[in-house]
Design a protein around this motif. Structure first.
Motif, PDB file in Angstrom:
ATOM      1  N   PHE A  90      10.956  19.830  17.012  1.00  0.00           N
ATOM      2  CA  PHE A  90       9.756  20.385  17.237  1.00  0.00           C
ATOM      3  C   PHE A  90       9.687  20.594  19.328  1.00  0.00           C
ATOM      4  N   ALA A  91      10.266  19.161  19.451  1.00  0.00           N
ATOM      5  CA  ALA A  91       9.682  18.923  21.102  1.00  0.00           C
ATOM      6  C   ALA A  91      10.419  20.137  21.391  1.00  0.00           C
ATOM      7  N   SER A  92      11.245  20.861  21.235  1.00  0.00           N
ATOM      8  CA  SER A  92      11.661  21.503  21.940  1.00  0.00           C
ATOM      9  C   SER A  92      11.972  22.782  21.995  1.00  0.00           C
ATOM     10  N   TRP A  93      10.819  23.459  21.242  1.00  0.00           N
ATOM     11  CA  TRP A  93      10.190  24.409  20.974  1.00  0.00           C
ATOM     12  C   TRP A  93       8.973  24.473  21.760  1.00  0.00           C
ATOM     13  N   PRO A  94       8.692  26.152  22.377  1.00  0.00           N
ATOM     14  CA  PRO A  94       7.341  25.247  23.658  1.00  0.00           C
ATOM     15  C   PRO A  94       6.271  24.986  22.147  1.00  0.00           C
ATOM     16  N   ARG A  95       5.015  24.945  22.605  1.00  0.00           N
ATOM     17  CA  ARG A  95       4.077  24.049  21.546  1.00  0.00           C
ATOM     18  C   ARG A  95       3.532  25.534  21.020  1.00  0.00           C
ATOM     19  N   GLU A  96       3.050  25.921  21.844  1.00  0.00           N
ATOM     20  CA  GLU A  96       2.353  27.083  20.856  1.00  0.00           C
ATOM     21  C   GLU A  96       3.369  27.521  19.509  1.00  0.00           C
ATOM     22  N   ASP A  97       4.080  28.069  19.521  1.00  0.00           N
ATOM     23  CA  ASP A  97       5.326  28.241  18.842  1.00  0.00           C
ATOM     24  C   ASP A  97       4.992  27.404  17.670  1.00  0.00           C
ATOM     25  N   VAL A  98       5.498  25.863  18.262  1.00  0.00           N
ATOM     26  CA  VAL A  98       5.060  24.776  17.102  1.00  0.00           C
ATOM     27  C   VAL A  98       3.450  24.554  16.346  1.00  0.00           C
ATOM     28  N   GLU A  99       2.916  25.442  17.155  1.00  0.00           N
ATOM     29  CA  GLU A  99       1.303  25.180  16.382  1.00  0.00           C
ATOM     30  C   GLU A  99       1.114  26.438  15.205  1.00  0.00           C
ATOM     31  N   LYS A 100       2.011  27.759  15.931  1.00  0.00           N
ATOM     32  CA  LYS A 100       2.023  29.058  15.446  1.00  0.00           C
ATOM     33  C   LYS A 100       2.652  28.653  14.045  1.00  0.00           C
ATOM     34  N   TYR A 101       3.816  28.044  13.898  1.00  0.00           N
ATOM     35  CA  TYR A 101       4.924  27.564  12.331  1.00  0.00           C
ATOM     36  C   TYR A 101       3.698  26.918  11.816  1.00  0.00           C
ATOM     37  N   LEU A 102       2.972  25.577  12.453  1.00  0.00           N
ATOM     38  CA  LEU A 102       2.333  25.179  11.801  1.00  0.00           C
ATOM     39  C   LEU A 102       1.292  25.605  10.891  1.00  0.00           C
ATOM     40  N   GLU A 103       0.659  26.465  11.669  1.00  0.00           N
ATOM     41  CA  GLU A 103      -0.074  27.360  11.346  1.00  0.00           C
ATOM     42  C   GLU A 103      -0.185  28.452   9.657  1.00  0.00           C
ATOM     43  N   LEU A 104       1.100  29.126  10.421  1.00  0.00           N
ATOM     44  CA  LEU A 104       1.645  29.785   8.989  1.00  0.00           C
ATOM     45  C   LEU A 104       2.092  29.309   7.935  1.00  0.00           C
ATOM     46  N   THR A 105       2.703  27.930   7.793  1.00  0.00           N
ATOM     47  CA  THR A 105       3.081  27.645   7.190  1.00  0.00           C
ATOM     48  C   THR A 105       2.145  26.604   5.965  1.00  0.00           C
ATOM     49  N   GLU A 106       1.014  26.334   6.851  1.00  0.00           N
ATOM     50  CA  GLU A 106       0.076  26.000   5.992  1.00  0.00           C
ATOM     51  C   GLU A 106      -0.825  27.013   4.875  1.00  0.00           C
ATOM     52  N   ALA A 107      -1.255  28.381   6.145  1.00  0.00           N
ATOM     53  CA  ALA A 107      -2.150  29.274   5.178  1.00  0.00           C
ATOM     54  C   ALA A 107      -1.041  30.144   4.265  1.00  0.00           C
ATOM     55  N   PHE A 108      -0.071  29.917   4.179  1.00  0.00           N
ATOM     56  CA  PHE A 108       1.420  29.954   3.078  1.00  0.00           C
ATOM     57  C   PHE A 108       0.565  29.337   2.090  1.00  0.00           C
ATOM     58  N   LEU A 109       0.812  28.141   1.945  1.00  0.00           N
ATOM     59  CA  LEU A 109       0.686  27.016   0.964  1.00  0.00           C
ATOM     60  C   LEU A 109      -0.753  27.381   0.347  1.00  0.00           C
ATOM     61  N   LEU A 110      -1.656  27.267   1.421  1.00  0.00           N
ATOM     62  CA  LEU A 110      -3.374  27.355   1.128  1.00  0.00           C
ATOM     63  C   LEU A 110      -3.538  28.636   0.204  1.00  0.00           C
ATOM     64  N   ALA A 111      -2.568  29.942   0.117  1.00  0.00           N
ATOM     65  CA  ALA A 111      -3.046  31.087  -0.103  1.00  0.00           C
ATOM     66  C   ALA A 111      -2.326  30.945  -1.643  1.00  0.00           C
ATOM     67  N   LEU A 112      -1.133  30.316  -1.554  1.00  0.00           N
ATOM     68  CA  LEU A 112       0.226  30.100  -2.818  1.00  0.00           C
ATOM     69  C   LEU A 112      -0.452  30.013  -4.265  1.00  0.00           C
ATOM     70  N   ARG A 113      -1.819  28.557  -3.737  1.00  0.00           N
ATOM     71  CA  ARG A 113      -2.512  27.361  -4.572  1.00  0.00           C
ATOM     72  C   ARG A 113      -3.256  28.272  -4.905  1.00  0.00           C
ATOM     73  N   GLY A 114      -4.116  28.849  -4.185  1.00  0.00           N
ATOM     74  CA  GLY A 114      -5.410  29.967  -4.858  1.00  0.00           C
ATOM     75  C   GLY A 114      -5.335  30.646  -5.644  1.00  0.00           C
ATOM     76  N   LYS A 115      -3.138  31.826  -5.259  1.00  0.00           N
ATOM     77  CA  LYS A 115      -2.641  32.559  -6.235  1.00  0.00           C
ATOM     78  C   LYS A 115      -2.724  32.180  -7.592  1.00  0.00           C
ATOM     79  N   ALA A 116      -1.795  29.695  -7.389  1.00  0.00           N
ATOM     80  CA  ALA A 116      -1.340  29.596  -8.657  1.00  0.00           C
ATOM     81  C   ALA A 116      -2.479  28.988  -9.533  1.00  0.00           C
ATOM     82  N   LYS A 117      -3.617  29.440  -9.424  1.00  0.00           N
ATOM     83  CA  LYS A 117      -4.828  28.844  -9.870  1.00  0.00           C
ATOM     84  C   LYS A 117      -5.171  30.550 -11.081  1.00  0.00           C
ATOM     85  N   ASN A 118      -4.827  31.027 -10.432  1.00  0.00           N
ATOM     86  CA  ASN A 118      -5.057  32.410 -11.235  1.00  0.00           C
ATOM     87  C   ASN A 118      -3.905  33.167 -12.261  1.00  0.00           C
ATOM     88  N   LEU A 119      -3.526  32.348 -12.295  1.00  0.00           N
ATOM     89  CA  LEU A 119      -1.922  32.636 -13.268  1.00  0.00           C
ATOM     90  C   LEU A 119      -1.820  31.978 -14.565  1.00  0.00           C
TER      91      LEU A 119
END
Length: 147
Positions: free
Chosen positions: A118-147
């Motif tokens: 993570f330290a070797s990546w540009p800070r904005e890439d780390v933040e974007k990666y974490l932001e997108l991973t969290e968004a995917f997780l939250l969306a998946l949990r939302g979808k799981a409630k409707n299964l």
């Protein structure tokens, strides 16, 4: 049966399995089972680096209680950790002195490598990666409630 995957989902699943395989290879190289590595890693990732609630290890590792308990028994038999009762229903997993050294030489090295990546990546890439991973997780949990 309709099980068609988008090309992005196929790539995502492939990357997840390759990441899991890389962690498995690291565990083997360091002489640990995957479950032992996850237990030591979770303890190292805890605020108190020498212990962690058993329920937190179960929740954060993604392993079954049976797998965790089996691995803990082996680690306990090897003098790496011990269990301490907090309440009748709650236990804390504590590292022995030998366990602290082993955790530093194994899980500690994995954490160091991850931090270096993570330290070797540009800070904005780390933040974007974490932001997108969290968004995917939250969306998946939302979808799981409707299964």
């Amino acid at each position: 049966m309709n099980c068609s995957f988008s090309k992005e989902m196929k790539r995502f699943n492939h990357l997840l399995s390759e990441i899991d395989a890389a962690y498995h290879e690291i565990s083997l190289k360091l002489g640990l089972s995957d479950s032992a590595m996850l237990i030591l890693y979770t303890i190292c990732d805890n605020d108190n680096k020498n212990s962690c609630l058993l329920q937190d290890i179960c929740r954060r590792s993604g392993l079954s209680k049976q797998t965790i308990n089996s691995s803990i028994r082996k680690l306990e038999a090897n003098g790496i950790l011990y269990l301490e009762s907090i309440t009748p229903k709650s236990k804390k997993v504590c590292l022995t002195e030998h366990g602290k050294l082993l955790a530093e030489q194994t899980a500690g090295q994995v954490i160091k490598a991850e931090n270096e990546i993570f330290a070797s990546w540009p800070r904005e890439d780390v933040e974007k990666y974490l932001e997108l991973t969290e968004a995917f997780l939250l969306a998946l949990r939302g979808k799981a409630k409707n299964l």
